[in-house]
Design an enzyme around this catalytic site. Sequence first.
Site, PDB file in Angstrom:
ATOM      1  N   GLY A  27       0.888  -1.266   0.085  1.00  0.00           N
ATOM      2  CA  GLY A  27       0.164  -0.025  -0.032  1.00  0.00           C
ATOM      3  C   GLY A  27       0.980   1.405   0.040  1.00  0.00           C
ATOM      4  O   GLY A  27       2.190   1.208   0.230  1.00  0.00           O
ATOM      5  N   LYS A  28       0.190   2.494  -0.277  1.00  0.00           N
ATOM      6  CA  LYS A  28       1.013   3.828  -0.346  1.00  0.00           C
ATOM      7  C   LYS A  28       0.044   4.800   0.420  1.00  0.00           C
ATOM      8  O   LYS A  28      -1.220   4.852   0.396  1.00  0.00           O
ATOM      9  CB  LYS A  28       1.047   4.114  -1.644  1.00  0.00           C
ATOM     10  N   GLY A  30      -0.133   9.083   2.496  1.00  0.00           N
ATOM     11  CA  GLY A  30       0.337  10.356   2.060  1.00  0.00           C
ATOM     12  C   GLY A  30       1.951  10.496   2.388  1.00  0.00           C
ATOM     13  O   GLY A  30       2.586  11.376   2.010  1.00  0.00           O
ATOM     14  N   PHE A  31       2.352   9.572   3.398  1.00  0.00           N
ATOM     15  CA  PHE A  31       3.629   9.847   3.869  1.00  0.00           C
ATOM     16  C   PHE A  31       4.751   8.689   3.746  1.00  0.00           C
ATOM     17  O   PHE A  31       5.948   8.740   4.040  1.00  0.00           O
ATOM     18  CB  PHE A  31       3.937  10.294   5.544  1.00  0.00           C
ATOM     19  N   GLY A  32       4.322   7.442   3.101  1.00  0.00           N
ATOM     20  CA  GLY A  32       5.123   6.443   2.795  1.00  0.00           C
ATOM     21  C   GLY A  32       4.434   5.284   2.223  1.00  0.00           C
ATOM     22  O   GLY A  32       3.499   5.511   1.739  1.00  0.00           O
ATOM     23  N   THR A  34       4.166   0.688   1.933  1.00  0.00           N
ATOM     24  CA  THR A  34       4.583  -0.456   2.448  1.00  0.00           C
ATOM     25  C   THR A  34       4.788  -1.600   1.765  1.00  0.00           C
ATOM     26  O   THR A  34       4.267  -1.739   0.328  1.00  0.00           O
ATOM     27  CB  THR A  34       3.516  -0.714   3.716  1.00  0.00           C
ATOM     28  N   ASP A 149      -5.893   6.957  15.065  1.00  0.00           N
ATOM     29  CA  ASP A 149      -6.502   6.723  13.901  1.00  0.00           C
ATOM     30  C   ASP A 149      -7.163   5.511  13.906  1.00  0.00           C
ATOM     31  O   ASP A 149      -6.923   4.463  12.985  1.00  0.00           O
ATOM     32  CB  ASP A 149      -5.204   6.777  12.912  1.00  0.00           C
TER      33      ASP A 149
END
Length: 540
Positions: A27-28, A30-32, A34, A149
């Site tokens: 996955g992708k 806003g900040f990174g 995986t 979150d």
Amino acid sequence: MAGDTICLSCGFPLRLRNRYVVNRPLGKGGFGATFLAADEGLPGYPPCVIKQLRPNSQSPSILKMARELFEREAYTLGKIGNHPQIPRLLDYFEETSNFYLIQEYIEGETLKQEYERRGKFNEIEIRKIIAEILPALGFIHQNGVIHRDVKPANIIRRKQDGQLVLIDFGAVSTQVNKIPGNDNDGDDPSGLLTNFAIGTPGFAPPEQMAMRPVFSSDLYAAAMCCLYLLTGRSPKDFGHDPYTGEINWRSQVQLSEHLNFIFDKMLQPSVAHRFRTAEEVLQAMESRAQPKPQILDDEPNTYQTSQNRISRVDAANPNPTGGFPAARKSRVQASLSGRSLSGNDITSGLQLTRGGATRGGIGRSGKELKGGRKVIVEYGQGKRNFANQDLAKASLASANLAGIVMSRSKLMETDFCQSDLTGASFQGSIMSNAKLNGTNLTRAKMQRAILSKADLGSASLVNADLRESKLQFAYLSKADLTGANLSNADLTGAYLKQANLRRANLCGANLKGAKVSEEQLSYAKTNWSTIRPDGSKRLF
């Protein structure tokens, strides 16, 4: 390609620290991003997750915040240590000017994916989710961490054992966070900085949106997760009361009065009126507390129940027995769950009803005692046969009802949690969605009972007679079914993980789609007509 060390499409290194070998992206954000990888530094090359810091924006303020959040996630995971419902931090390092986290890989579906695959959840399933995810939240709160979150996409049901796991600690907080005043407007046009600082809008409570998160902020978000799973609606679609700020959720779901109370307190917009800790929520779930006794007339008399008497609390007339005539004038609401009231418990056979203190079971209002309270009172007076009763949604939690007969009764959604029903008879009863978790049903007679979707988790069903019973999609995790007779029972889709099936009779039972291991079945008695979880039959 084999032997490549750099991805030709994105330039990402495929081997880190000469140990972690990337298999595929996961996955992708806003900040990174995986990636699923293999750890070649350990025998068997176990899977792991690589999380790379890779912000979409190169703004100095965004890079600074991204690095701060990334380091905070690593620090938090390292600080809280090992917990079965939180991915372990395996490594954390910087390489070629990039930051990387290596985490334990949790295989399974998120609750969001599960909802999209199967549809709405029911109340029993929601109760299980609350009971399972709150201990994890309580654990991180005890370590001074606010997740910030909590949402269905950040809760995974682990494939290995079905346990819920809390993931993505990228927005955690260990203090009140403040955004630099001049950076946000100009350097954060996409709102990434704000979103990561406050969590996911809709799931986050008002104080978190105002940058003042507290531990109970996660409890609010957990309740919003449950509403999403119950309705499929985004929290932003519920609307709110413009005067109080409360979410308008009650008309969207049909829940028991007890769970309505739990959600109402978890979703209070004011922190002062909300549950403060996960432990408080769990205690409220277990206690099933009812409102305190109330006086419903103008008399200054108050009555309280104890284990063996009703005592008058009246400064003007302290005589408890002399006060009973006034009891007919006062109407008292009392909880009788878990009480055994024999004929000698209350003077002259006085009974408590929904309408008031009565004699012979009929109050001044002329209404008879009904439901679970009637059963508990009459059981205490010696009655055992309650066959053909309609006790749908009644509460018999924690009651001692050994040997009770409820054959051919309607007991849908009835609450028997933690009750002692040793030797009870439920033959032919309809008990769909009944709550029987933790209940002692040793030697209970439940032949041809309908128990579809019933909650029997951790129940004792030793030597119980469940022949020809309907147990489709029943929850039987950790239930003790030693010696139970389940011949010709329908266990389609039942959840039997960690259930004790030693000497259980499963001859002719239908286990298609059931969650049960071959090792468990090896301890049970089966035959050629037993339908296995994969739908097949075997000759033995």
